[in-house]
Design an enzyme around this catalytic site. Structure first.
Site, short mmCIF file in Angstrom:
data_model
loop_
_atom_site.label_atom_id
_atom_site.label_comp_id
_atom_site.label_asym_id
_atom_site.label_seq_id
_atom_site.Cartn_x
_atom_site.Cartn_y
_atom_site.Cartn_z
N CYS A 117 21.82 51.16 -90.82
CA CYS A 117 20.91 51.80 -91.78
C CYS A 117 20.86 53.32 -91.60
CB CYS A 117 19.51 51.23 -91.65
SG CYS A 117 19.46 49.45 -91.84
N HIS A 243 14.43 56.16 -93.94
CA HIS A 243 15.02 54.87 -94.28
C HIS A 243 13.88 53.90 -94.57
CE1 HIS A 243 17.00 51.12 -94.22
NE2 HIS A 243 16.59 50.77 -93.01
N ASN A 273 14.68 46.69 -98.25
CA ASN A 273 15.52 47.48 -97.35
C ASN A 273 16.97 47.41 -97.85
OD1 ASN A 273 17.14 48.36 -95.22
ND2 ASN A 273 15.93 47.35 -93.63
#
Ligand code: UT7
Length: 316
Positions: A117, A243, A273
């Protein structure tokens, strides 16, 4: 060759697949509820790519949006850098090469970056340094993910958390006083097995609690590091674009490090996500909403599998 002074993001684009899967839709086939997902993560829904829509297709659609929105031509694009954990092919060819072909680009440098990520932060820094050194001049930097293809849809601990999408940034040089001021990249390999895509790309496994604790610390430490070494305080920062993994992680980090929570741009409610895509999707959306203004100081902060983490300080 004269080294370019400043490297900046000249344009942004995003793509989110048409199909939306709400928390209630999920609760029809896995033992969960809208109430649990919202209260534990802040997620309300996620986009899911079509079966024949690969990581490269999502990225190409984000790029097309970038070029059409800004009425730009692809002339002179000589770099394609793709942050992804869910490439079209595990192994090779790289998704970047497939994107180059689909965009009709001849002969760019094209490669993928795997940093979970945090991938977009890594990709941005690699592209920045390559433009600075003269090995690229105009680069498209992508975060693109088809996580729905690697989620175990029977595991409620993970399947509720992820979504598909792509974001992209056009990076080039300018003589104006703006652009990337600093960046920092890290990895804590000791935690590498707490977030894994197993079986050659077929199932995400995560120790949620361990990653949560790491994330709170990684975000806070990255912000403090970038502020300190640039002689800034949090009061100098206009936006933090983190993020998007869990709304509670941001709340806990704000509390522990005494950051104003309203500095953090959040859109996890609508995308879940999307791993390496979450920061460029957020940026493109912020641009479309008129939130990004010349002169602002903005921090991007990523964290995830690796366990990697890092950040970018940029003047818009
Ligand atoms: O982008 C990469 C980085 N990833 C992250 O940053 C993720 C970090 N971790 C997290 O965000 C959180 O740890 C989670 C959202 C994954 C989990 O939240 P939590 O508050 O840490 O929950 P938990 O794992 O401790 O589980 C609490 C309870 C458990 O039940 P028992 O054992 O207390 O009876 C779970 O079985 O919640 C249960 N549970 C669920 N219940 C309903 C776990 N997932 C679900 C679910 N629906 N989807």
């Amino acid at each position: 060759m004269k080294s370019p002074q400043h490297i900046y993001i000249s344009a942004l684009g995003l793509y989110a697949p048409e199909k939306i899967l709400t928390n209630d839709n999920l609760a029809e086939f896995v033992d969960t509820s809208d109430e649990w997902i919202r209260s534990h993560t802040g997620i309300g829904e996620r986009h899911i790519a079509a079966e024949n829509e690969q990581c490269s297709d999502l990225a190409v659609k984000a790029a097309k949006y970038l070029f059409e929105k800004n009425n730009l031509s692809m002339d002179g694009i000589d770099g394609i850098v793709v942050a992804t954990a869910t490439p079209d092919y595990y192994g090779f060819p790289s998704t970047a090469c497939i994107i180059a072909e689909k965009l009709g680009l001849k002969g760019p440098a094209a490669f993928d970056i795997g940093a979970g990520c945090t991938g977009f932060i890594y990709a941005l820094e690699v592209a920045r340094a390559m433009i600075k050194s003269g090995s690229m001049t105009r680069a498209l930097v992508f975060g693109s993910e088809k996580l729905s293809a690697v989620v175990n849809w029977k595991d409620r601990n993970t399947c509720v958390l992820f979504g598909d999408g792509a974001g992209c940034a056009l990076l080039e040089a300018t003589d104006e006083e703006k652009g990337i001021l600093d960046s920092t990249l890290h990895a804590e390999g000791s935690g590498s097995l707490s977030l894994v895509i197993e079986n050659g790309g077929h199932a995400i496994a995560m120790e949620g609690r361990a990653v949560y604790a790491f994330a709170v610390r990684a975000i806070g430490d990255t912000i403090v590091e970038l502020l300190k070494r640039n002689d800034l305080t949090i009061g100098d920062i206009d936006w933090i674009v983190p993020h998007q993994a869990n709304k509670r992680i941001i709340a806990a980090c704000s509390k522990r490090y005494n950051f104003d929570p309203s500095l953090f741009y959040m859109n996890i409610e609508r995308y879940a996500n999307t791993s390496a895509a979450s920061i460029p999707i957020a940026l493109s959306e912020m641009e479309d909403a008129g939130l990004l203004k010349a002169g602002q100081k903005i921090l991007f902060v990523g964290f995830g599998a690796g366990l990697t983490y890092g950040g970018t300080l940029i003047q818009w």
